[in-house]
Design an enzyme around this catalytic site. Structure first.
Site, PDB file in Angstrom:
ATOM      1  N   HIS A 155      55.095 -37.688  31.548  1.00  0.00           N
ATOM      2  CA  HIS A 155      55.925 -38.762  32.106  1.00  0.00           C
ATOM      3  C   HIS A 155      55.201 -39.398  33.279  1.00  0.00           C
ATOM      4  O   HIS A 155      54.133 -38.937  33.695  1.00  0.00           O
ATOM      5  CB  HIS A 155      57.317 -38.269  32.485  1.00  0.00           C
ATOM      6  CG  HIS A 155      57.381 -37.271  33.608  1.00  0.00           C
ATOM      7  ND1 HIS A 155      56.834 -36.017  33.530  1.00  0.00           N
ATOM      8  CD2 HIS A 155      57.959 -37.341  34.836  1.00  0.00           C
ATOM      9  CE1 HIS A 155      57.076 -35.349  34.652  1.00  0.00           C
ATOM     10  NE2 HIS A 155      57.741 -36.144  35.464  1.00  0.00           N
ATOM     11  N   ASP A 157      53.257 -37.238  40.652  1.00  0.00           N
ATOM     12  CA  ASP A 157      52.794 -35.852  40.748  1.00  0.00           C
ATOM     13  C   ASP A 157      52.424 -35.264  39.389  1.00  0.00           C
ATOM     14  O   ASP A 157      52.134 -34.066  39.282  1.00  0.00           O
ATOM     15  CB  ASP A 157      53.826 -34.973  41.468  1.00  0.00           C
ATOM     16  CG  ASP A 157      55.151 -34.865  40.744  1.00  0.00           C
ATOM     17  OD1 ASP A 157      55.488 -35.778  39.964  1.00  0.00           O
ATOM     18  OD2 ASP A 157      55.872 -33.864  40.964  1.00  0.00           O
ATOM     19  N   HIS A 158      52.390 -36.120  38.366  1.00  0.00           N
ATOM     20  CA  HIS A 158      51.903 -35.704  37.045  1.00  0.00           C
ATOM     21  C   HIS A 158      50.725 -36.555  36.548  1.00  0.00           C
ATOM     22  O   HIS A 158      50.106 -36.183  35.550  1.00  0.00           O
ATOM     23  CB  HIS A 158      53.047 -35.735  36.023  1.00  0.00           C
ATOM     24  CG  HIS A 158      54.085 -34.695  36.285  1.00  0.00           C
ATOM     25  ND1 HIS A 158      54.161 -33.510  35.598  1.00  0.00           N
ATOM     26  CD2 HIS A 158      55.075 -34.640  37.220  1.00  0.00           C
ATOM     27  CE1 HIS A 158      55.155 -32.772  36.090  1.00  0.00           C
ATOM     28  NE2 HIS A 158      55.724 -33.446  37.068  1.00  0.00           N
ATOM     29  N   HIS A 184      56.630 -27.271  37.395  1.00  0.00           N
ATOM     30  CA  HIS A 184      56.725 -26.919  38.820  1.00  0.00           C
ATOM     31  C   HIS A 184      57.045 -25.448  39.000  1.00  0.00           C
ATOM     32  O   HIS A 184      57.665 -24.812  38.146  1.00  0.00           O
ATOM     33  CB  HIS A 184      57.841 -27.728  39.497  1.00  0.00           C
ATOM     34  CG  HIS A 184      57.534 -29.182  39.653  1.00  0.00           C
ATOM     35  ND1 HIS A 184      56.864 -29.699  40.732  1.00  0.00           N
ATOM     36  CD2 HIS A 184      57.812 -30.224  38.833  1.00  0.00           C
ATOM     37  CE1 HIS A 184      56.748 -31.013  40.594  1.00  0.00           C
ATOM     38  NE2 HIS A 184      57.312 -31.360  39.445  1.00  0.00           N
ATOM     39  N   ASP A 232      59.057 -31.642  33.311  1.00  0.00           N
ATOM     40  CA  ASP A 232      60.248 -31.664  34.160  1.00  0.00           C
ATOM     41  C   ASP A 232      61.532 -31.842  33.350  1.00  0.00           C
ATOM     42  O   ASP A 232      62.526 -32.364  33.857  1.00  0.00           O
ATOM     43  CB  ASP A 232      60.122 -32.763  35.213  1.00  0.00           C
ATOM     44  CG  ASP A 232      59.004 -32.493  36.206  1.00  0.00           C
ATOM     45  OD1 ASP A 232      58.326 -31.453  36.073  1.00  0.00           O
ATOM     46  OD2 ASP A 232      58.795 -33.321  37.104  1.00  0.00           O
ATOM     47  N   HIS A 288      65.320 -36.716  32.799  1.00  0.00           N
ATOM     48  CA  HIS A 288      64.640 -36.770  34.101  1.00  0.00           C
ATOM     49  C   HIS A 288      64.053 -38.162  34.300  1.00  0.00           C
ATOM     50  O   HIS A 288      64.222 -38.782  35.352  1.00  0.00           O
ATOM     51  CB  HIS A 288      63.557 -35.699  34.131  1.00  0.00           C
ATOM     52  CG  HIS A 288      62.740 -35.653  35.380  1.00  0.00           C
ATOM     53  ND1 HIS A 288      63.260 -35.289  36.605  1.00  0.00           N
ATOM     54  CD2 HIS A 288      61.411 -35.907  35.587  1.00  0.00           C
ATOM     55  CE1 HIS A 288      62.297 -35.331  37.511  1.00  0.00           C
ATOM     56  NE2 HIS A 288      61.173 -35.698  36.921  1.00  0.00           N
ATOM     57  N   HIS A 341      55.744 -39.953  36.585  1.00  0.00           N
ATOM     58  CA  HIS A 341      55.812 -39.638  38.007  1.00  0.00           C
ATOM     59  C   HIS A 341      54.426 -39.308  38.561  1.00  0.00           C
ATOM     60  O   HIS A 341      53.621 -38.641  37.913  1.00  0.00           O
ATOM     61  CB  HIS A 341      56.776 -38.487  38.259  1.00  0.00           C
ATOM     62  CG  HIS A 341      58.220 -38.898  38.194  1.00  0.00           C
ATOM     63  ND1 HIS A 341      59.251 -38.005  38.052  1.00  0.00           N
ATOM     64  CD2 HIS A 341      58.805 -40.128  38.260  1.00  0.00           C
ATOM     65  CE1 HIS A 341      60.405 -38.646  38.028  1.00  0.00           C
ATOM     66  NE2 HIS A 341      60.161 -39.937  38.147  1.00  0.00           N
TER      67      HIS A 341
END
Length: 255
Positions: free
Chosen positions: A56, A60-61, A171, A133, A114, A58
């Site tokens: 996805h 942080d990915h 995470h 996530d 999400h 975001h």
């Protein structure tokens, strides 16, 4: 032969993964929070990156992708529904499509909730699912873009996978998730035991990911909205499981 999978800690609490097919030498990275840890792991193993699977959009990915590709060029695969906000993709995929890492075939699952367009990758022969996530250790991702009924439906798809499937999520949230889980399912002996094991692992600096789907089905409240004890604890005996899930997610948001 099955995929050899490395769990790679990134940033403060993210995980990326390397999935290596020993028969062909092909290696996929699953999500790229930052490049350095993945590049070091590739060098340590003497593996050559061939694919990057993105779950996805975001940051942080995906924020480490450009730096990773500058050193280790690879084919980038991500969701067609998310392509407008992902880095450039070589291949776009949707629910039901497949990806191949060497001899291993992975099935794309739409697990929106999400985010819209969030995908998971299930490699049945390797008994592995990369869920990022969506389904997480003792939890699920916060519902930012989708709806709670949509997230419940996505989790039900994942819950239907074989129980021995290893769940590689995005995470290291399991310890905090356990504290919340005990607040809605306090008398579950499997959860109590798992929470203790998670505390012990984290005290040693060990990852709690992957878990197995069997563990999640027994202990993760977000998969257990049909459980009579959880429903009773919430004052929702006999309620629609989607509504029970929504209440659990709302409580977690405020926990």
């Amino acid at each position: 032969m099955t995929l050899q999978i490395l769990t790679i800690p990134c940033l403060s609490d993210n995980y990326a993964y390397l999935a290596h097919d020993p028969a062909t030498g092909q290696t996929a990275a699953v999500d790229v929070p930052e490049a350095g840890p993945l590049l070091r792991a590739l060098a340590d193993k003497d593996w050559t990156l061939s694919h990057v699977l993105i779950t996805h959009h975001h940051g942080d990915h995906i924020d480490g992708l450009a730096e990773l590709l500058a050193t280790a060029p690879a084919q980038v695969i991500g969701a067609a529904a998310d392509a407008h906000r992902l880095p450039p993709l070589d291949i776009t995929v949707s629910e039901g499509d497949t990806v191949t890492i060497g001899d291993q075939v992975g099935y794309v699952m739409d697990v929106s909730g999400h985010t819209i367009g969030h995908i998971a990758f299930h490699f049945p022969e390797s008994r592995a699912a990369f869920t990022a996530d969506s389904l997480m250790g003792l939890g699920c991702g916060r519902v930012f873009e989708g709806t709670k009924p949509q997230m419940w439906a996505s989790l039900q798809k994942l819950a239907a996978l074989p129980a021995e499937t290893a769940i590689y999520s995005g995470h290291e949230y399991t310890q905090s998730n356990a504290k919340f889980a005990l607040s809605v399912d306090p008398s579950n002996p499997a959860l109590i035991s798992r929470a203790e094991a998670v505390d012990a692992a984290r005290a040693k600096g060990q990852p709690t990911i992957p878990s197995t789907l069997a563990e999640e089905l027994a202990t993760n409240p977000f998969l257990r909205a049909t459980d009579p004890d959880i429903q009773a604890n919430l004052g929702m005996t006999g309620a629609d499981p989607a509504d029970v899930f929504a209440e659990i997610r709302t409580r977690k948001d405020c926990f």
